[in-house]
Design a protein around this motif. Structure first.
Motif, short mmCIF file in Angstrom:
data_model
loop_
_atom_site.label_atom_id
_atom_site.label_comp_id
_atom_site.label_asym_id
_atom_site.label_seq_id
_atom_site.Cartn_x
_atom_site.Cartn_y
_atom_site.Cartn_z
N CYS A 19 17.98 123.82 47.82
CA CYS A 19 17.92 124.66 48.98
C CYS A 19 17.30 123.92 50.25
N GLN A 20 16.22 123.32 50.10
CA GLN A 20 15.48 122.61 51.11
C GLN A 20 16.48 121.22 51.37
N HIS A 21 17.02 120.53 50.51
CA HIS A 21 18.07 119.38 50.92
C HIS A 21 19.38 120.05 51.54
N GLU A 22 19.97 121.22 50.99
CA GLU A 22 20.85 121.62 51.98
C GLU A 22 20.69 122.06 53.36
N SER A 23 19.49 122.52 53.40
CA SER A 23 19.03 122.91 54.85
C SER A 23 18.87 121.63 55.43
N ILE A 24 18.33 120.67 54.99
CA ILE A 24 17.88 119.30 55.76
C ILE A 24 19.56 118.69 55.91
N ALA A 25 20.50 118.78 55.11
CA ALA A 25 21.63 118.26 55.46
C ALA A 25 22.37 119.09 56.54
N SER A 26 22.15 120.22 56.55
CA SER A 26 22.76 121.17 57.59
C SER A 26 22.02 120.95 58.68
N PHE A 27 20.84 120.53 58.61
CA PHE A 27 20.03 120.23 60.08
C PHE A 27 20.34 118.85 60.50
N LYS A 28 20.67 118.17 59.53
CA LYS A 28 21.36 116.65 59.79
C LYS A 28 22.58 116.72 60.70
N SER A 29 23.55 117.75 60.29
CA SER A 29 24.85 117.77 60.80
C SER A 29 24.79 118.30 62.14
N THR A 30 23.78 118.92 62.61
CA THR A 30 23.54 119.77 63.89
C THR A 30 22.94 118.74 64.74
N LEU A 31 21.88 117.73 64.08
CA LEU A 31 21.22 116.76 65.16
C LEU A 31 22.05 115.55 65.22
N CYS A 32 22.81 115.11 64.19
CA CYS A 32 23.64 113.84 64.28
C CYS A 32 24.94 114.38 64.69
N THR A 33 25.41 114.27 65.97
CA THR A 33 26.70 114.60 66.47
C THR A 33 27.41 113.49 66.63
N ASN A 34 26.76 112.39 66.45
CA ASN A 34 27.61 111.00 67.03
C ASN A 34 28.43 111.19 68.35
N ASP A 35 27.67 111.46 69.39
CA ASP A 35 28.32 111.74 70.93
C ASP A 35 28.69 110.31 71.16
N THR A 36 29.49 110.35 72.09
CA THR A 36 29.99 109.21 72.76
C THR A 36 29.22 109.66 74.43
N ARG A 37 28.53 108.89 74.66
CA ARG A 37 27.98 109.23 76.30
C ARG A 37 28.38 108.13 77.20
N LYS A 38 28.87 108.50 78.61
CA LYS A 38 29.36 107.57 79.23
C LYS A 38 28.55 107.55 80.35
N ILE A 39 27.98 106.22 80.82
CA ILE A 39 26.51 106.08 81.67
C ILE A 39 27.30 105.09 82.72
N PRO A 40 27.29 105.26 83.96
CA PRO A 40 27.70 104.38 85.15
C PRO A 40 26.76 103.22 85.26
N LEU A 41 27.42 101.88 85.37
CA LEU A 41 26.44 100.74 85.57
C LEU A 41 25.52 101.20 86.70
N PHE A 42 24.32 100.50 86.37
CA PHE A 42 23.15 100.69 87.28
C PHE A 42 22.36 102.03 87.44
N ALA A 43 23.05 102.97 86.73
CA ALA A 43 22.41 104.35 86.63
C ALA A 43 21.60 104.41 85.56
N THR A 44 20.69 105.55 85.69
CA THR A 44 19.61 105.96 84.41
C THR A 44 19.89 107.43 84.04
N GLN A 45 20.38 107.60 82.99
CA GLN A 45 20.73 108.90 82.38
C GLN A 45 19.82 109.43 81.24
#
Length: 495
Positions: A19-45
């Protein structure tokens, strides 16, 4: 009995662990979304990772150890120019919580240094109350796109108004009779069309192969070669005393022809040689807008001079100084705003890419000379052939590539735009120095024909009274004294 109890405890521990491993896996799926983030050049985000405190407590997690690493520090860095950060979060510590005490927000400040793509790797180790360690590894994609500074917005916002203002002046200077003559005898238009759409794409292709361009930059230069009709050609034509009517008509005709000639080149040679898997998109909407920006302001200028003919001499006197100031403004201010682009190309490309417009100037003028055009039209055809519509080329590349490759490919049109007119600046500077060093000519005083004829007639009548009729016949010599001549000058003898 004891064995049964041990077995139950063992099975229970396995169940709880599962159950704990399943909870960890569920937690990982919510934490690791593999987002793509766009940042303009010279900017800090800021990039945030949010942890659910209640969820972590339910898993009996006490400590979270987060290590973050930027894959390519040339592209982006954390604050203080770091590419690696190591942090420890204690779940029972409330200092790293958000306003809502139920969440923990882990914030990273990422600064964009270079237009490209990179990854942020997260290595998360969670330690529970029994010192069990659970590991989670994930990554986020970071896309560094073009800058979004205030100075960039100001520069891009001014351009349409300046182009419209200049085009209205060009419309005022047009001559309808000359335009009608160009329509009746379009030999110059045909010469320009052959140079713009027959010669320039092949020159661009030859440069990319001769200097071994990468496919991305090679396609960028080839697209530029397929986009003639830049608005700056009209201004340079005026500054070099070319045929403005021919220049405007060539810009209009090349823009109309681009609706079918540009797809022809890009979908044949461009797609076959440079990119076979990418579908090139032609921005027909932008082509239409470019056509309207030519027709609209020119029509306003022609209407203005029709309603008020006195405005044409005024514009004729001020147009050259004004164009020179505006071109220098774009050159200096544009180079300052876009100076970062030169980081993305090698010296080889920086020196070879401007060969496209420079060879266009030479070959366009040469073809016009071969077909026995006058000097003003030779200059005009050469300028129209070499100056490219980099705005349309930029849109083609922007819509055809995914980020950040679209921004990288669009560097080539901008480099061509800023370096194509360098010979013109040198010629203008040389002409200015030559005129300043030239000795001023002495003013020549002319005697009007009416004054001379009246004086001659009067003196002829006076002399005819005193001339002896028996003297040999010869043409009388008349001494003319013209008011305004120097006192010590020789008298003017009229036979």
């Amino acid at each position: 009995m004891v064995r049964s109890i041990v077995l139950v405890i063992f099975l229970t521990s396995i169940f709880l662990s599962q159950c704990q491993h399943e909870s960890i896996a569920s937690f990982k799926s919510t934490l690791c979304t593999n987002d793509t983030r766009k940042i303009p050049l010279f900017a800090t985000q800021d990039i945030h990772k949010t942890f659910d405190r209640a969820h972590l407590r339910a898993l009996n997690i006490r400590v979270i150890h987060i290590s973050t690493l930027i894959n390519d520090r040339k592209v982006a860095t954390f604050d203080k120019d770091r590419h690696y950060i190591d942090n420890i979060i204690h779940i029972l510590d409330n200092t790293q919580t958000s306003k809502n005490d139920s969440t923990i927000v882990y914030t990273l400040k990422v600064h964009a240094n270079y237009i490209n793509r990179t990854l942020i790797h997260y290595s998360i180790r969670m330690i529970d109350g029994e010192n069990h360690i659970f590991r989670i590894n994930c990554s986020d994609v970071i896309l560094i796109i073009g800058p979004s500074r205030v100075i960039d917005k100001v520069f891009k916002g001014i351009i349409p108004f300046v182009i419209m203002f200049i085009s209205i002046q060009m419309g005022i200077l047009l001559d309808l009779e000359v335009l009608k003559e160009l329509i009746r005898r379009p030999i110059q238009i045909l010469i320009g069309f052959c140079c713009q759409y027959g010669l320039m794409p092949l020159i661009a292709y030859s440069i990319t192969k001769l200097f071994r361009y990468e496919s991305l930059y090679g396609l960028g230069l080839f697209v530029v070669g397929c986009c003639p009709g830049g608005w700056a050609s009209n201004q340079w034509t005026v500054l070099f005393d070319g045929d403005l009517n021919l220049s405007v008509f060539m810009s209009f005709s090349s823009t109309v022809a681009s609706f079918f000639m540009m797809p022809f080149w890009l979908y044949t040679l461009g797609e076959r040689v440079y990119l076979r898997d990418l579908k090139i998109r032609i921005p027909f909407v932008n082509l239409t807008q470019s056509l309207l920006t030519i027709i609209g302001p020119l029509g306003i200028g022609m209407l203005a001079v029709y309603c008020c003919p006195k405005i044409k001499p005024i514009v004729t006197r001020i147009v050259k100084p004004m164009l020179l100031i505006l071109i220098l403004y774009f050159f200096v201010f544009g180079a300052f705003v876009n100076f970062y682009l030169f980081r993305y190309i090698s010296l080889r490309i920086a020196l070879s890419a401007p060969l496209l417009p420079w060879l266009g100037f030479i070959f366009g003028g040469l073809f016009a000379w071969i077909f026995r055009q006058d000097w003003s039209r030779i200059k005009t055809v050469g300028i129209e052939t070499g100056i490219q519509n980099v705005g349309i080329a930029f849109m083609v590349l922007l819509y055809s590539f995914p980020a950040p490759e679209n921004t990288q490919a669009s560097v080539i049109p901008l480099v061509v735009a800023y370096l194509s007119a360098q010979p013109f600046y040198l010629i203008l500077l040389g002409r200015f120095i030559y005129r300043k060093c030239q000795k001023p000519e002495k003013p020549v005083r002319y005697v009007s024909d009416d004054t001379l004829s009246k004086t001659t007639r009067r003196l002829s009548e006076e002399e005819s009274e005193i001339v002896d009729t028996s003297s040999p016949k010869r043409k009388p010599s008349i001494i003319v004294s013209v008011a305004g001549m120097a006192a010590d000058s020789e008298p003017l003898e009229v036979s």
